[in-house]
Scaffold this motif. Structure first.
Motif: not given
Length: 91
Positions: A86-91
């Protein structure tokens, strides 16, 4: 100790052939050699041989490692992989 799992690794075919020739001359199979090495890793809690000749870090990589070891580079801990992604913008 029962053998209940398989370890797979991709290696260069020439390396495998050369190693098998040497191991066969010693009277052991590739599988036996791998088992011996893994047992020594567990016994010694490290690789059972020196890593001389291993690639050296370039100056930038060494500087980053030194900075991390000195606590200059901040680190972030995540409670689980979901939070990390989530912190990497990967869901």
């Amino acid at each position: 100790m029962s053998k209940d799992t398989t370890v797979r690794s991709r290696v260069d075919s020439r390396l495998k052939a050369d190693a098998e020739t040497i191991l066969n001359g010693q009277g052991i199979t590739m599988s036996q050699a791998i088992n011996l090495m893994l047992r020594q890793v567990v016994i010694q809690n490290k690789l059972p041989f020196d890593m001389e000749g291993a690639p050296k870090l370039n100056a930038r990589a060494q500087a980053l490692c030194d900075a991390y070891d000195a606590g200059v580079i901040p680190t972030t801990e995540y409670p689980d992989t979901k939070a990390f992604f989530a912190s990497l913008g990967i869901n």
